[in-house]
Design a protein around this motif. Structure first.
Motif, PDB file in Angstrom:
ATOM      1  N   ASP A   1       0.832   5.137   1.250  1.00 56.03           N
ATOM      2  CA  ASP A   1       0.178   6.398   2.226  1.00 56.03           C
ATOM      3  C   ASP A   1       0.238   7.525   1.578  1.00 56.03           C
ATOM      4  O   ASP A   1       1.630   8.079   1.318  1.00 56.03           O
ATOM      5  CB  ASP A   1       0.922   6.153   3.554  1.00 56.03           C
TER       6      ASP A   1
ATOM      7  N   SER B   1       0.775  -1.293  -0.160  1.00 56.56           N
ATOM      8  CA  SER B   1      -0.252  -0.068   0.001  1.00 56.56           C
ATOM      9  C   SER B   1       0.881   1.399   0.031  1.00 56.56           C
ATOM     10  O   SER B   1       1.841   1.125   0.272  1.00 56.56           O
ATOM     11  CB  SER B   1      -0.920  -0.141   1.341  1.00 56.56           C
TER      12      SER B   1
ATOM     13  N   GLU C   1      -4.704   7.091   0.562  1.00 58.91           N
ATOM     14  CA  GLU C   1      -4.254   5.870   0.420  1.00 58.91           C
ATOM     15  C   GLU C   1      -4.320   5.057  -0.931  1.00 58.91           C
ATOM     16  O   GLU C   1      -5.666   5.083  -1.602  1.00 58.91           O
ATOM     17  CB  GLU C   1      -4.388   4.907   1.588  1.00 58.91           C
TER      18      GLU C   1
ATOM     19  N   VAL D   1      -9.811   5.508   0.553  1.00 55.71           N
ATOM     20  CA  VAL D   1      -8.813   4.519  -0.039  1.00 55.71           C
ATOM     21  C   VAL D   1      -9.193   4.081  -1.576  1.00 55.71           C
ATOM     22  O   VAL D   1     -10.294   3.934  -1.797  1.00 55.71           O
ATOM     23  CB  VAL D   1      -8.635   3.143   0.752  1.00 55.71           C
TER      24      VAL D   1
ATOM     25  N   ASP E   1      -4.256   1.236  -2.344  1.00 57.62           N
ATOM     26  CA  ASP E   1      -3.885  -0.250  -2.016  1.00 57.62           C
ATOM     27  C   ASP E   1      -3.601  -1.060  -3.290  1.00 57.62           C
ATOM     28  O   ASP E   1      -4.480  -0.886  -4.028  1.00 57.62           O
ATOM     29  CB  ASP E   1      -5.013  -0.797  -1.063  1.00 57.62           C
TER      30      ASP E   1
END
Length: 385
Positions: free
Chosen positions: A191, A189, A341, A305, A343
């Motif tokens: 950030d 992932s 984020e 996300v 992923d």
């Protein structure tokens, strides 16, 4: 990466480099109500805290499409209060989207003194047996519960009337599943909570220069092919059909025939494209040169996300690395879309190692009323214990 969020994450530093890149009738309506749900004593796990044994839990079961507005609001409230469930796979939007395309998508609702304190989505695959919602498409799984709530996996199965639930992307922090784990892995992932500039600086400080490399490729595209454009999302169903056809052929060549060849899979992707809500939405991203699509990606987002899911690129332009260029453009665009984020999923590829900031531990196994398996596989390249 100073200041980056670390909850339920682990550093990937030192990981060894890898070598390789119709539904029928409606689902049944609610049939189970107020089944006692055993509580457990706190074991100090990351997802549990001690609580009074005087507050019993109950569980009710609903078809995902039969949830009331109040139940959906309670689910959303849990997500808002528990950041560990930030992935779009934990949203009611994803679960109900799949329920529009396949039968048997159910939700166990966990109650305490009349308040909704947890939800557990699952998909029936046979008498007494269940799997993650969306099967192979589901990249995260969990009992979506408030941290203060103590629960047992045995009580969960009993309350749902199940004998078995298979999992392959379960959050490893859910310690009650520990006896049933057969394999440990990680999801990679990025950030972006501090913005792209901070992320780019962190990469360069670590002697990683994937962004600079893609900028060079981008300039080469513009010089040799014409103007390059990137769209973070387009609602183009024809483009989506092209992506699915190309990806299906690619997987067939890799020994995975049949993916994206069924009606329900196509229906899922097209309905995802049409789903645009604040808490859950489909994202079809396109990188073009002189108006010609060179790379495309279909994924989804929650409030925070963006989940990187399925990508294709034009093989005739492979020397420009269009897939990598598009991913970096996605990374650059995400903060401006309110997304903190990206992923990248579980599979281990070199580009993930070069771009990630952290990994999310996940596990595979089978929760069953039978004795749990004691065999545990840890991929050699991870060294995750």
């Amino acid at each position: 990466m100073s200041g980056f969020r670390g909850a339920s994450r682990m550093s990937a530093a030192g990981l060894r480099r890898a070598t390789g890149p119709e539904p029928g009738a409606s689902a049944p309506r609610a049939t189970i109500a107020c089944i006692p749900f055993p509580i457990r004593a706190s074991d100090g796990g990351a997802m549990t805290k001690s609580r009074s044994p005087s507050a019993p839990l109950t569980i009710t079961v609903r078809s995902a499409l039969d949830l009331s507005p109040e139940e959906l609001a309670g689910w959303e409230a849990i997500l808002a209060d528990e950041p560990v469930y930030a992935s779009p796979f934990f949203t009611p939007g994803y679960v109900r989207l799949v329920a529009q395309c396949v039968d048997g998508v159910m939700v166990g609702l966990i109650w305490e003194n009349g308040a909704l304190v947890g939800v557990f989505p699952y998909e029936l695959e046979g008498p007494g047996k269940a799997r993650p919602v969306g099967s192979v498409f589901c990249d995260y799984q969990a009992v979506i519960a408030r941290r203060r709530v103590d629960w047992t996996v045995e009580g969960l199965l009993a309350g749902l009337g199940l004998e078995q639930w298979r999992f392959d992307h379960l959050l490893a922090v859910q310690t009650p599943f520990a006896p049933y784990i057969q394999r440990r892995d990680v999801s990679w992932s990025i950030d972006l909570s501090q913005g792209f500039a901070v992320y780019d600086t962190w990469l360069r400080d670590g002697k990683h220069r994937p962004v600079a490399e893609t900028r060079r490729k981008l300039r080469m595209m513009e010089r040799e092919l014409g103007p390059v454009t990137f769209d973070a999302h387009v609602g183009d169903h024809d483009l989506l059909d092209g992506l699915l056809a190309r990806k299906s052929a690619q997987w067939a060549r890799s020994g995975w025939p049949g993916r994206f060849s069924t009606y329900w899979e196509h229906r899922l992707m097209h309905r995802l494209l049409d789903t645009q809500t604040p808490g859950f939405a489909g994202m079809l991203s396109v990188l073009r040169a002189a108006g010609r699509p060179l790379a495309m990606h279909i994924g989804m987002r929650s409030r925070a996300v963006w989940h990187y899911w399925t990508t294709v690129y034009d093989d005739g332009f492979a020397r420009y690395s269009p897939g990598n260029v598009m991913l970096v453009e996605m990374i650059k665009a995400a903060p401006g879309l309110g997304l903190h984020e990206i992923d990248l999923g579980k599979e281990d590829f070199e580009y993930k190692r070069r771009l990630h900031t952290h990994v999310v531990p996940v596990v595979e196994g089978v929760l069953s009323t039978a004795a749990p398996s004691r065999s545990l596989v840890v991929p050699a390249e991870f060294g995750v214990s």
